[in-house]
Design a protein around this motif. Structure first.
Motif: not given
Lengths: 276, 312
Positions: B117-119, B121
């Motif tokens: 997900s973009p959130d 790392t």
């Protein structure tokens, strides 16, 4: 040049085939036998006879480590056979680059076995094909099951292999009880530091294929006489390793000339035949 | 009316019961254990990857801080990763900020896609991107045989965007995790995670318990690392494979004995002029009774170790 292009092209074309073929593989658990077309590509469809009784191939039924599968090529003509062993080719049928290595055997070198280590990517037949001085071809084969689990044909310690690139060692193996019957033969082991990188992987960041870099030519001499020469590809393991028996000619030095696909030359020589 | 009411009540209770049963089933099918306050782990089976076990053979865990969650390894399939993510959600609603991969092996990171997900790392050793480049495509192909088409087709190789060359600290909110990158040992991309607050170490496959250690980097590096690892100020360890959790540093002892014995055998064989094939069959065998999956991995360790020690 011709030979190295065979290794290179076989690698590239079949790597592409491997990637394209992975979808088809899902439906057909048994991939088609590549051997007939390999006979065409590598041996120009010349007839190949059974090598039983002339040559042997020792390979484990199961590859323990995909990156390091030991195989021993044995070849000894029966007494009275006046022919000479000219060339031994090792083919790993299902590998991205099936033509693993071809060994030219020096005239009168007395070489009767060469052991080396291979990458084995998949469940595969392995063929050893011998060409004799009369031009006849003979083959034997073994089936090798691929290694399981997290084993991979890639290197384990890439920095180490690269840091010592081209370093060579020669070890003379003392005659052991089981070879005592043939004291005229000597045994030696040649080790070369080289990643022998397959170049088949895409860099995750740049999305470029990492260029292949591998030992493509190797010549081993005692004095000025050739023991064997090898043309090899990416199926030879990282840090190529060759253990071979040969007939000493009295020379005091063994000399090795190697070259990799990047054009880098490696040379070394060692005194031989001293006390072990 | 009474009949209808009765039916409705029956249906209601039946629905409630089956809901409870399925929730319980979900918990049991993917059990997690709180091994220290805010630290949870799932114990993988000591087994080879198979379709039946969905690749759930490695220990994986997560750590909850005041602000966010860090996941440590994601399991051997996206299906396992999803079950793990659901288990995390049963514990906390805090956002998952980091997914830390301890090394390149598929049983630890084939579940990555379940967390993409973009959130989030992805974090790994500085060598992990290279190792994934060299092995990723091969693993996708070779694990098809073990996991089957359905499980393998959703696996994606997701390399880390935050890499650790030496040491990095991640802050989850009042909770610091110390990530340490090690020289070649189990692989050439081993990363450990230490939770300072509770003295809990996630060792990845630098520690094996019960499951025979696997050498896919450097046998000497692995053996020598034991001393450096022992110096880590931890109280307990979540090994890469084996029971949760174990006392530290005592958990290193069995592995150290195995590796030392293997190295000793291999050195002797190399000196005696034995070949690689013989070493694969004979080296390390005195430890056979102590370990599970010994015949699956010891010959491989002996093979790799032999080729390495020949250069000494």
């Amino acid at each position: 040049m011709r030979a190295s292009s065979v290794f290179g092209l076989a690698g590239g074309t079949l790597a592409l085939g491997l990637i394209l073929g992975s979808a088809a593989y899902a439906q057909s658990p048994a991939p088609p036998d590549p051997w007939p077309s390999l006979v065409g590509d590598l041996f120009h469809d010349r007839p190949i006879q059974s090598g039983d009784g002339l040559i042997t191939l020792d390979a484990p039924y199961r590859a323990e480590d995909a990156a390091l599968v030991p195989m021993t090529l044995g070849f000894a003509l029966p007494a009275g056979d006046a022919r000479q062993m000219k060339k031994i080719t090792l083919v790993i049928d299902q590998n991205p680059a099936p033509m693993a290595a071809s060994f030219e055997i020096g005239a009168n070198s007395g070489v009767t076995s060469i052991a080396t280590r291979l990458r084995v990517n998949d469940y595969t037949n392995v063929h050893e094909v011998a060409e004799l001085s009369d031009g006849n071809l003979y083959a034997v084969q073994k089936y090798v099951k691929a290694a399981g689990g997290c084993s991979a044909p890639a290197g384990k310690n890439l920095d180490e292999a690269t840091a010592h690139l081209g370093e060579m060692r020669l070890r003379e193996i003392a005659a052991r009880p089981d070879t005592a019957g043939t004291p005229a033969l000597r045994e030696a082991q040649l080790m070369i530091r080289h990643p022998n990188n397959s170049g088949l992987q895409m860099d995750q960041v740049s999305h470029l294929y990492i260029p292949a870099r591998y030992i493509d030519s190797l010549k081993v001499f005692q004095g000025d006489d050739l023991i064997f020469a090898m043309e090899g590809g990416i199926s030879i393991s990282e840090d190529p390793n060759f253990r071979f028996t040969y007939k000493p000619n009295g020379a005091k030095m063994m000399r090795v000339e190697a070259r990799d696909s990047g054009g880098k030359q490696f040379k070394s020589e060692w005194p031989i035949g001293g006390e072990m | 009316m009474n009949v209808l009411l009765y039916l409705a009540r029956t249906l209601f209770w039946f629905a409630m019961l089956s809901f409870a049963a399925s929730a319980k089933e979900a918990e049991q099918s993917f059990p997690i254990k709180e091994i220290a306050p805010g630290i949870f782990a799932h114990e993988g089976a000591i087994a080879l990857t198979s379709q039946a076990n969905e690749g759930a053979i490695a220990n994986i865990g997560f750590i909850v801080g005041d602000d966010a969650v860090a996941v440590i390894d994601t399991g051997g399939s996206v299906r396992e990763g999803r079950e793990f993510a659901a288990a995390i959600r049963r514990v906390t609603n805090k956002p998952i900020r980091y997914v830390i991969n301890t090394h390149v092996h598929p049983d630890h990171l084939f579940g990555n896609a379940a967390f993409d997900s973009p959130d989030v790392t992805f974090v790994g050793h500085a060598n992990l991107p290279r190792a994934l480049a060299a092995r990723g495509a091969f693993y996708l192909s070779s694990f098809r045989r073990m996991l089957g088409d359905e499980l393998i087709q959703e696996v994606r190789i997701i390399p880390p965007t935050l890499t650790v060359a030496d040491e990095t600290t991640l802050d989850l909110g009042n909770r610091q995790l110390v990530l340490k990158a090690w020289p070649p040992a189990h692989t050439d991309c081993d990363l450990t995670v230490l939770d300072n607050k509770t003295g809990t170490l996630f060792s990845g496959d630098l520690v094996f318990l019960h499951h025979v250690p696997i050498v896919d980097g450097s046998v000497l590096g692995f053996l020598r690392l034991a001393d450096a690892l022992a110096a880590i100020p931890a109280r307990q360890v979540v090994p890469g494979h084996g029971p949760l959790a174990a006392d530290w540093p005592q958990a290193l002892e069995a592995e150290r004995t195995y590796l030392a014995g293997l190295v000793k055998d291999l050195r002797g064989m190399i000196k005696a002029g034995e070949g690689l094939g013989t070493a694969a069959k004979e080296a390390g065998q005195s430890e056979r009774a102590k370990w599970q999956l010994f015949d699956d991995y010891n010959p491989r360790n002996a093979t790799a170790g032999f080729a390495e020690l020949e250069w000494e």
